[in-house]
Design an enzyme around this catalytic site. Structure first.
Site, PDB file in Angstrom:
ATOM      1  N   ARG A   7       0.719  -1.225  -0.115  1.00 44.23           N
ATOM      2  CA  ARG A   7      -0.069   0.031  -0.076  1.00 44.23           C
ATOM      3  C   ARG A   7       0.928   1.314  -0.137  1.00 44.23           C
ATOM      4  O   ARG A   7       1.836   1.252   0.633  1.00 44.23           O
ATOM      5  CB  ARG A   7      -1.025  -0.020   1.098  1.00 44.23           C
ATOM      6  CG  ARG A   7      -1.791   1.303   1.479  1.00 44.23           C
ATOM      7  CD  ARG A   7      -2.482   1.356   2.729  1.00 44.23           C
ATOM      8  NE  ARG A   7      -1.569   1.225   3.816  1.00 44.23           N
ATOM      9  CZ  ARG A   7      -1.019   2.047   4.525  1.00 44.23           C
ATOM     10  NH1 ARG A   7      -0.992   3.546   3.690  1.00 44.23           N
ATOM     11  NH2 ARG A   7      -0.165   2.039   5.539  1.00 44.23           N
ATOM     12  N   VAL A   8       0.642   2.209  -0.730  1.00 44.73           N
ATOM     13  CA  VAL A   8       1.241   3.489  -0.570  1.00 44.73           C
ATOM     14  C   VAL A   8       0.027   4.561  -0.481  1.00 44.73           C
ATOM     15  O   VAL A   8      -1.196   4.311  -0.558  1.00 44.73           O
ATOM     16  CB  VAL A   8       1.701   4.073  -1.767  1.00 44.73           C
ATOM     17  CG1 VAL A   8       2.997   3.324  -2.561  1.00 44.73           C
ATOM     18  CG2 VAL A   8       0.808   3.942  -3.254  1.00 44.73           C
ATOM     19  N   SER A   9       0.288   5.640   0.269  1.00 47.09           N
ATOM     20  CA  SER A   9      -0.626   6.432   0.892  1.00 47.09           C
ATOM     21  C   SER A   9      -1.180   7.346  -0.125  1.00 47.09           C
ATOM     22  O   SER A   9      -2.260   8.069   0.067  1.00 47.09           O
ATOM     23  CB  SER A   9      -0.056   7.344   1.859  1.00 47.09           C
ATOM     24  OG  SER A   9       0.385   6.519   3.017  1.00 47.09           O
ATOM     25  N   LYS A  10      -0.727   7.599  -1.428  1.00 49.40           N
ATOM     26  CA  LYS A  10      -1.203   8.906  -2.105  1.00 49.40           C
ATOM     27  C   LYS A  10      -1.403   7.910  -3.721  1.00 49.40           C
ATOM     28  O   LYS A  10      -0.292   7.217  -3.987  1.00 49.40           O
ATOM     29  CB  LYS A  10      -0.068   9.932  -2.374  1.00 49.40           C
ATOM     30  CG  LYS A  10      -0.236  10.825  -1.091  1.00 49.40           C
ATOM     31  CD  LYS A  10       0.743  11.892  -1.286  1.00 49.40           C
ATOM     32  CE  LYS A  10       0.832  12.857  -0.028  1.00 49.40           C
ATOM     33  NZ  LYS A  10       1.942  13.857  -0.221  1.00 49.40           N
ATOM     34  N   ALA A  39      -4.077   4.352  -1.049  1.00 46.58           N
ATOM     35  CA  ALA A  39      -5.044   4.864  -0.031  1.00 46.58           C
ATOM     36  C   ALA A  39      -4.244   5.094   1.196  1.00 46.58           C
ATOM     37  O   ALA A  39      -3.188   4.629   1.568  1.00 46.58           O
ATOM     38  CB  ALA A  39      -6.349   3.950   0.233  1.00 46.58           C
TER      39      ALA A  39
END
Length: 206
Positions: A7-10, A39
């Site tokens: 997962r990456v935040s952006k 997300a």
């Protein structure tokens, strides 16, 4: 079978999944068994994680790059791993502070058990502080909970207004900034005091 999640935040391209994907591949995870999300870790809607968890079968091991890729917070992480354990699915963390976690091994299970104990300890501390705060507030003459919307002054105003035939209830509620249900719990249609209204007046005297 090894199943990976990343997962990456952006999702605007400023962060990529390449680093995590390379690490999962080196750990032996097949590209076809890797799920991902673009997300925030706090977002409840993570379809990639949901699909990943649904795909896991007894005997599988979920592989993540870091612990913070998996859980929104410590409590969510603990609950997720406990759910995995109930399905006979292991968890392996490749790097970061959780790199010692590998619930398919005895030492890894021990490390995670310590995490779980710390989470439980944190919950107990929060609960203890909350109880202490309520007790201190009561000792100073205050009770916990939200401040009542209907003050004694509002109750008296409602009594006077409700006794007049020209009073429009909707307009009165707007003036008092309360709902119709709240108004009628305190004062009847003819201006008579009801149980909550009497309690509000008692509080003002107390």
């Amino acid at each position: 079978m090894l199943v990976g999640y990343m997962r990456v935040s952006k999702s605007d391209g400023t962060q990529t999944l390449n680093l995590q994907q390379d690490a999962l591949r080196l750990a032996g995870v097949d590209d076809r068994a890797i799920y991902d999300d673009l997300a925030s870790g706090r977002a409840d809607d993570r379809p990639g994680l949901q699909a990943c968890l649904k795909a896991l079968r007894p005997g599988d091991t979920l592989v993540v790059w870091k612990l913070d890729r998996l859980g929104r917070n410590l409590r969510h992480l603990i609950n997720t791993v406990q759910d995995l354990a109930a399905k006979d699915v292991g968890l392996r963390v490749l790097t970061g502070h959780g790199a010692a976690v590998d619930t398919t091994t005895a030492p890894g299970k021990l490390v995670f058990a310590i995490f779980a104990a710390l989470a439980e300890f944190e919950r107990e501390l929060i609960s203890e502080r909350t109880r202490a705060g309520i007790a201190a507030a009561r000792a100073r003459g205050r009770s916990g909970g939200r401040k009542p919307k209907m003050t004694a002054a509002k109750v008296r105003l409602a009594q006077a207004a409700m006794g007049k035939p020209e009073t429009k209830v909707a307009a009165l509620c707007r003036e008092l900034e309360v709902s119709r249900q709240t108004l009628y719990r305190h004062v009847g249609p003819g201006g008579e005091l009801r149980k909550d209204g009497r309690a509000a007046l008692e509080r003002s005297r107390g």
